[in-house]
Design a protein around this motif. Sequence first.
Motif, PDB file in Angstrom:
ATOM      1  N   LYS A 187      -4.793 -23.086  11.853  1.00 38.24           N
ATOM      2  CA  LYS A 187      -4.064 -21.816  11.866  1.00 38.24           C
ATOM      3  C   LYS A 187      -2.942 -21.833  10.816  1.00 38.24           C
ATOM      4  N   GLU A 188      -2.164 -22.916  10.808  1.00 38.74           N
ATOM      5  CA  GLU A 188      -1.056 -23.005   9.846  1.00 38.74           C
ATOM      6  C   GLU A 188      -1.583 -23.120   8.410  1.00 38.74           C
ATOM      7  N   LYS A 189      -2.733 -23.794   8.250  1.00 43.67           N
ATOM      8  CA  LYS A 189      -3.317 -23.907   6.905  1.00 43.67           C
ATOM      9  C   LYS A 189      -3.727 -22.535   6.383  1.00 43.67           C
ATOM     10  N   ARG A 190      -4.291 -21.726   7.280  1.00 43.47           N
ATOM     11  CA  ARG A 190      -4.657 -20.358   6.877  1.00 43.47           C
ATOM     12  C   ARG A 190      -3.407 -19.578   6.499  1.00 43.47           C
ATOM     13  N   GLY A 191      -2.340 -19.781   7.274  1.00 42.70           N
ATOM     14  CA  GLY A 191      -1.074 -19.114   6.985  1.00 42.70           C
ATOM     15  C   GLY A 191      -0.539 -19.517   5.626  1.00 42.70           C
ATOM     16  N   ARG A 192      -0.632 -20.811   5.346  1.00 44.65           N
ATOM     17  CA  ARG A 192      -0.159 -21.349   4.067  1.00 44.65           C
ATOM     18  C   ARG A 192      -0.947 -20.732   2.903  1.00 44.65           C
ATOM     19  N   GLU A 193      -2.261 -20.639   3.074  1.00 43.31           N
ATOM     20  CA  GLU A 193      -3.111 -20.064   2.025  1.00 43.31           C
ATOM     21  C   GLU A 193      -2.772 -18.591   1.796  1.00 43.31           C
ATOM     22  N   GLY A 194      -2.547 -17.886   2.900  1.00 40.42           N
ATOM     23  CA  GLY A 194      -2.252 -16.456   2.823  1.00 40.42           C
ATOM     24  C   GLY A 194      -1.047 -16.147   1.946  1.00 40.42           C
ATOM     25  N   LEU A 195      -0.065 -17.056   1.971  1.00 38.18           N
ATOM     26  CA  LEU A 195       1.165 -16.830   1.218  1.00 38.18           C
ATOM     27  C   LEU A 195       0.971 -16.957  -0.289  1.00 38.18           C
ATOM     28  N   LYS A 196      -0.142 -17.569  -0.683  1.00 35.90           N
ATOM     29  CA  LYS A 196      -0.396 -17.752  -2.121  1.00 35.90           C
ATOM     30  C   LYS A 196      -1.056 -16.531  -2.731  1.00 35.90           C
ATOM     31  N   GLN A 197      -1.437 -15.585  -1.859  1.00 36.74           N
ATOM     32  CA  GLN A 197      -2.235 -14.470  -2.345  1.00 36.74           C
ATOM     33  C   GLN A 197      -1.482 -13.447  -3.183  1.00 36.74           C
ATOM     34  N   ASP A 198      -2.190 -12.924  -4.162  1.00 33.62           N
ATOM     35  CA  ASP A 198      -1.651 -11.884  -5.020  1.00 33.62           C
ATOM     36  C   ASP A 198      -1.988 -10.522  -4.403  1.00 33.62           C
ATOM     37  N   ILE A 199      -1.149 -10.108  -3.461  1.00 31.29           N
ATOM     38  CA  ILE A 199      -1.406  -8.877  -2.710  1.00 31.29           C
ATOM     39  C   ILE A 199      -1.389  -7.660  -3.632  1.00 31.29           C
ATOM     40  N   GLY A 200      -0.497  -7.688  -4.624  1.00 28.83           N
ATOM     41  CA  GLY A 200      -0.404  -6.564  -5.548  1.00 28.83           C
ATOM     42  C   GLY A 200      -1.749  -6.270  -6.194  1.00 28.83           C
ATOM     43  N   LYS A 201      -2.369  -7.325  -6.696  1.00 31.48           N
ATOM     44  CA  LYS A 201      -3.644  -7.175  -7.391  1.00 31.48           C
ATOM     45  C   LYS A 201      -4.752  -6.770  -6.415  1.00 31.48           C
ATOM     46  N   GLN A 255     -12.715   8.678  -2.994  1.00 33.27           N
ATOM     47  CA  GLN A 255     -12.915   9.782  -2.046  1.00 33.27           C
ATOM     48  C   GLN A 255     -11.890  10.839  -2.418  1.00 33.27           C
ATOM     49  N   LYS A 256     -12.328  11.779  -3.212  1.00 36.01           N
ATOM     50  CA  LYS A 256     -11.403  12.720  -3.874  1.00 36.01           C
ATOM     51  C   LYS A 256     -10.505  13.506  -2.923  1.00 36.01           C
ATOM     52  N   TRP A 257     -11.003  13.816  -1.750  1.00 35.95           N
ATOM     53  CA  TRP A 257     -10.240  14.699  -0.873  1.00 35.95           C
ATOM     54  C   TRP A 257      -9.345  13.961   0.106  1.00 35.95           C
ATOM     55  N   ALA A 258      -9.363  12.653   0.039  1.00 36.78           N
ATOM     56  CA  ALA A 258      -8.542  11.904   0.991  1.00 36.78           C
ATOM     57  C   ALA A 258      -7.059  12.061   0.661  1.00 36.78           C
ATOM     58  N   SER A 259      -6.234  12.252   1.685  1.00 33.88           N
ATOM     59  CA  SER A 259      -4.783  12.333   1.477  1.00 33.88           C
ATOM     60  C   SER A 259      -4.237  10.916   1.311  1.00 33.88           C
ATOM     61  N   ARG A 260      -2.989  10.823   0.854  1.00 35.60           N
ATOM     62  CA  ARG A 260      -2.366   9.496   0.719  1.00 35.60           C
ATOM     63  C   ARG A 260      -2.321   8.772   2.065  1.00 35.60           C
ATOM     64  N   PHE A 261      -2.038   9.527   3.115  1.00 33.73           N
ATOM     65  CA  PHE A 261      -1.983   8.917   4.447  1.00 33.73           C
ATOM     66  C   PHE A 261      -3.349   8.372   4.855  1.00 33.73           C
ATOM     67  N   ALA A 275       0.839  -1.206   0.000  1.00 31.32           N
ATOM     68  CA  ALA A 275       0.000   0.000   0.000  1.00 31.32           C
ATOM     69  C   ALA A 275       0.875   1.257   0.000  1.00 31.32           C
ATOM     70  N   GLN A 276       1.882   1.291   0.871  1.00 31.13           N
ATOM     71  CA  GLN A 276       2.770   2.459   0.950  1.00 31.13           C
ATOM     72  C   GLN A 276       3.465   2.716  -0.391  1.00 31.13           C
ATOM     73  N   TYR A 277       3.985   1.663  -0.986  1.00 31.48           N
ATOM     74  CA  TYR A 277       4.725   1.787  -2.256  1.00 31.48           C
ATOM     75  C   TYR A 277       3.787   2.198  -3.392  1.00 31.48           C
ATOM     76  N   LYS A 278       2.661   1.543  -3.484  1.00 32.59           N
ATOM     77  CA  LYS A 278       1.718   1.852  -4.566  1.00 32.59           C
ATOM     78  C   LYS A 278       1.135   3.253  -4.455  1.00 32.59           C
ATOM     79  N   LEU A 279       1.006   3.745  -3.230  1.00 36.74           N
ATOM     80  CA  LEU A 279       0.448   5.089  -3.041  1.00 36.74           C
ATOM     81  C   LEU A 279       1.491   6.189  -3.280  1.00 36.74           C
ATOM     82  N   GLY A 280       2.734   5.789  -3.498  1.00 34.03           N
ATOM     83  CA  GLY A 280       3.773   6.781  -3.748  1.00 34.03           C
ATOM     84  C   GLY A 280       4.252   7.497  -2.498  1.00 34.03           C
ATOM     85  N   ILE A 281       4.005   6.882  -1.337  1.00 32.14           N
ATOM     86  CA  ILE A 281       4.537   7.436  -0.086  1.00 32.14           C
ATOM     87  C   ILE A 281       5.998   6.970   0.023  1.00 32.14           C
TER      88      ILE A 281
END
Length: 319
Positions: free
Chosen positions: A264-278, A290-296, A84-90
């Motif tokens: 718990k570990e199965k959920r962890g395993r699944e989480g690692l497969k996720q395409d967070i970028g997308k 929300q036009k007026w929202a700042s990057r922060f 999120a930080q990188y994509k928002l240009g912060i």
Amino acid sequence: MPSQAENMILVMGVTGTGKSYFINKLKEGAAGVGHDILSHTADVNMIQTTLSGSPIAIVDTPGFDDTTRSDGEILREITKFLVAQYKLGIKLKGIIYLHRITDVRMQGSALQYFEMFRRLCGEDAFENVALVTTMWGLLKDKEVGLQREEQLIEKFWEPMMEMGSYATSFDGSRESAEGIISVLFGKEDVVLRIQKEIVDEGRVIEETTAGAYVKKEVKARLVAKTNKVRDLTEQLNKAERDRDLRRQKSLEKARDEAERELRKEKRGREGLKQDIGKEMDATIEQQKRQKWASRFQIFASVVGVSVAIIANLILPFVM
Ligand SMILES: Nc1nc2c(ncn2[C@@H]2O[C@H](COP(=O)(O)OP(=O)(O)O)[C@@H](O)[C@H]2O)c(=O)[nH]1
Ligand SMILES: [Mg+2]
């Protein structure tokens, strides 16, 4: 009026190393302004302020802990912050890595987190890392702390320090927290290896250097937990055949617990497969409506943290 670049500093480390304490120290002595402030006593995860006239946010991040969530899930959470930080240009000025000086040795979660952390940064980003020991006030004998610190550096931190990481101690005061921030604020901004891997190269978490490390750990735990559930189930079946009710009861409890850990570990395993970028692209787009929202503000709502806005940090050290 040209708008100034927003900067960010992240506070990282396993649960219980003092991340929330550190962040909330910065709130002290600063008059709260702005609408997002909750209260002076409630914990916040993000401090938004200005430093030498530049907007900056200091952000608390989720840490590994042994109990509630798998390291895989936690890494997924941390990745969300970084993407999120990188994509928002912060601009990322640096990372404050906290380590408890009261820990007798580096092991378990702390060790795994450190190994993950190194990989997540990548060597090129070591210059933007402050390696910080906390909780000195809890030591009965300061000498013990100094010896531990020496070992810590010798066994773990030295390679990072040789590449520019800065090691220091936090004495628990607001001034000490501000001093650490001011050192990182003076750095050029940085892109971490995991940010390049996910955002620039389109990898999923398990394909990143840090993700591959955590995947190996999670997989080993999955095997161990699966075996444990199987063993306990066999023992339970035997107790049932023997009509040993007391043993049955305690085995049932143990098996339920092992099953919970396995899930718990199965959920962890699944989480690692996720395409967070997308995933982040979609969330950020939605927030940007929300036009007026700042990057922060967008950052805070995308990753789900509470913000305290303070007028500015009083940093006598900053030029
Ligand atoms: N004495 C002392 N206690 C601390 C310090 N930092 C945190 N604590 C305490 O240690 C506990 C865990 O800290 P916390 O900030 O919640 O850790 P987090 O899980 O990393 O956010 C809390 O009870 C804090 O009040 C410190 O520098 N010195
Ligand atoms: Mg915390």
